[in-house]
Design a protein around this motif. Structure first.
Motif, PDB file in Angstrom:
ATOM      1  N   LEU A 198      -8.329  -3.996  -3.169  1.00 60.87           N
ATOM      2  CA  LEU A 198      -7.010  -4.287  -2.607  1.00 60.87           C
ATOM      3  C   LEU A 198      -5.957  -3.318  -3.142  1.00 60.87           C
ATOM      4  O   LEU A 198      -5.066  -2.900  -2.404  1.00 60.87           O
ATOM      5  CB  LEU A 198      -6.611  -5.732  -2.916  1.00 60.87           C
ATOM      6  CG  LEU A 198      -7.388  -6.817  -2.166  1.00 60.87           C
ATOM      7  CD1 LEU A 198      -6.898  -8.194  -2.584  1.00 60.87           C
ATOM      8  CD2 LEU A 198      -7.242  -6.645  -0.668  1.00 60.87           C
ATOM      9  N   THR A 199      -6.068  -2.963  -4.409  1.00 63.31           N
ATOM     10  CA  THR A 199      -5.112  -2.020  -4.993  1.00 63.31           C
ATOM     11  C   THR A 199      -5.244  -0.644  -4.352  1.00 63.31           C
ATOM     12  O   THR A 199      -4.238   0.003  -4.023  1.00 63.31           O
ATOM     13  CB  THR A 199      -5.329  -1.914  -6.510  1.00 63.31           C
ATOM     14  OG1 THR A 199      -5.232  -3.214  -7.075  1.00 63.31           O
ATOM     15  CG2 THR A 199      -4.317  -1.003  -7.154  1.00 63.31           C
ATOM     16  N   LYS A 200      -6.475  -0.186  -4.152  1.00 60.55           N
ATOM     17  CA  LYS A 200      -6.687   1.123  -3.525  1.00 60.55           C
ATOM     18  C   LYS A 200      -6.227   1.131  -2.075  1.00 60.55           C
ATOM     19  O   LYS A 200      -5.595   2.094  -1.613  1.00 60.55           O
ATOM     20  CB  LYS A 200      -8.159   1.516  -3.616  1.00 60.55           C
ATOM     21  CG  LYS A 200      -8.572   1.896  -5.027  1.00 60.55           C
ATOM     22  CD  LYS A 200     -10.031   2.258  -5.103  1.00 60.55           C
ATOM     23  CE  LYS A 200     -10.397   2.579  -6.546  1.00 60.55           C
ATOM     24  NZ  LYS A 200     -11.830   2.839  -6.705  1.00 60.55           N
ATOM     25  N   LEU A 201      -6.528   0.058  -1.334  1.00 56.90           N
ATOM     26  CA  LEU A 201      -6.082  -0.020   0.050  1.00 56.90           C
ATOM     27  C   LEU A 201      -4.553  -0.070   0.145  1.00 56.90           C
ATOM     28  O   LEU A 201      -3.953   0.551   1.024  1.00 56.90           O
ATOM     29  CB  LEU A 201      -6.683  -1.253   0.738  1.00 56.90           C
ATOM     30  CG  LEU A 201      -8.142  -1.150   1.171  1.00 56.90           C
ATOM     31  CD1 LEU A 201      -8.637  -2.472   1.715  1.00 56.90           C
ATOM     32  CD2 LEU A 201      -8.300  -0.062   2.214  1.00 56.90           C
ATOM     33  N   THR A 202      -3.937  -0.788  -0.775  1.00 55.28           N
ATOM     34  CA  THR A 202      -2.474  -0.862  -0.790  1.00 55.28           C
ATOM     35  C   THR A 202      -1.871   0.510  -1.084  1.00 55.28           C
ATOM     36  O   THR A 202      -0.889   0.911  -0.454  1.00 55.28           O
ATOM     37  CB  THR A 202      -1.998  -1.880  -1.844  1.00 55.28           C
ATOM     38  OG1 THR A 202      -2.603  -3.144  -1.569  1.00 55.28           O
ATOM     39  CG2 THR A 202      -0.501  -2.038  -1.826  1.00 55.28           C
ATOM     40  N   THR A 203      -2.464   1.234  -2.006  1.00 54.27           N
ATOM     41  CA  THR A 203      -1.975   2.575  -2.331  1.00 54.27           C
ATOM     42  C   THR A 203      -2.109   3.517  -1.138  1.00 54.27           C
ATOM     43  O   THR A 203      -1.179   4.264  -0.810  1.00 54.27           O
ATOM     44  CB  THR A 203      -2.738   3.144  -3.536  1.00 54.27           C
ATOM     45  OG1 THR A 203      -2.619   2.236  -4.624  1.00 54.27           O
ATOM     46  CG2 THR A 203      -2.222   4.506  -3.937  1.00 54.27           C
TER      47      THR A 203
END
Length: 114
Positions: free
Chosen positions: A50-55
Motif C-alpha cells: 500500500l505504501t509503494k502504490l500510494t507513492t
C-alpha cells in the motif's frame, strides 16, 4: 488530449484517496484490509504494498498536475484582469505633486479665513 488527462487525473485522485483510507496508522490495531480472513498479505507486506502504490500514485498525481498546468498556461495567453484598472487609491506619498500643492493651498486658505 486535455480531456483524457483530466479523466486520468480524476481516476488517480480517487485511487489515491482510497489507498490512503485503506492504510492504517501507527498504533492502530486493525486496518480496513486486515480483518476478513484475507491470508494473501501479512501485516508487513500489506503496508509495504500500500505504501509503494500510494507513492507511485502520488508521483503520477503531481506529474499529471504539472502537465495539466503547463498545457492550460499555453492554451490561454491573456488574463481576465488585463483590462482592469487598479482599484486602490494611491498612498499620500504616491500622490501627484500638483494634488499635494492644491491641498496645501486649500489648507492655507482655511487658516487665513479663521
Amino acid at each position: 488530449m486535455f480531456t483524457s488527462l483530466m479523466v486520468f487525473h480524476i481516476v488517480i485522485s480517487i485511487l489515491l484517496i482510497v489507498l490512503v483510507l485503506l492504510q492504517f496508522g501507527k498504533g492502530a490495531e486493525a486496518g480496513l484490509l486486515s480483518g476478513g480472513g484475507d491470508a494473501s498479505f501479512t501485516g508487513a507486506q500489506q503496508g509495504n504494498i500500500l505504501t509503494k502504490l500510494t507513492t507511485v500514485l502520488a508521483v503520477l498525481f503531481l506529474g499529471n498536475s504539472i502537465l495539466l498546468a503547463k498545457i492550460q498556461s499555453t492554451k490561454s495567453s491573456s488574463s481576465i484582469l488585463d483590462g482592469d484598472a487598479p482599484i486602490a487609491a494611491p498612498l499620500n506619498n504616491d500622490a501627484p505633486i500638483e494634488a499635494m500643492e492644491n491641498k496645501e493651498e486649500a489648507a492655507d486658505a482655511k487658516t487665513e479665513t479663521k
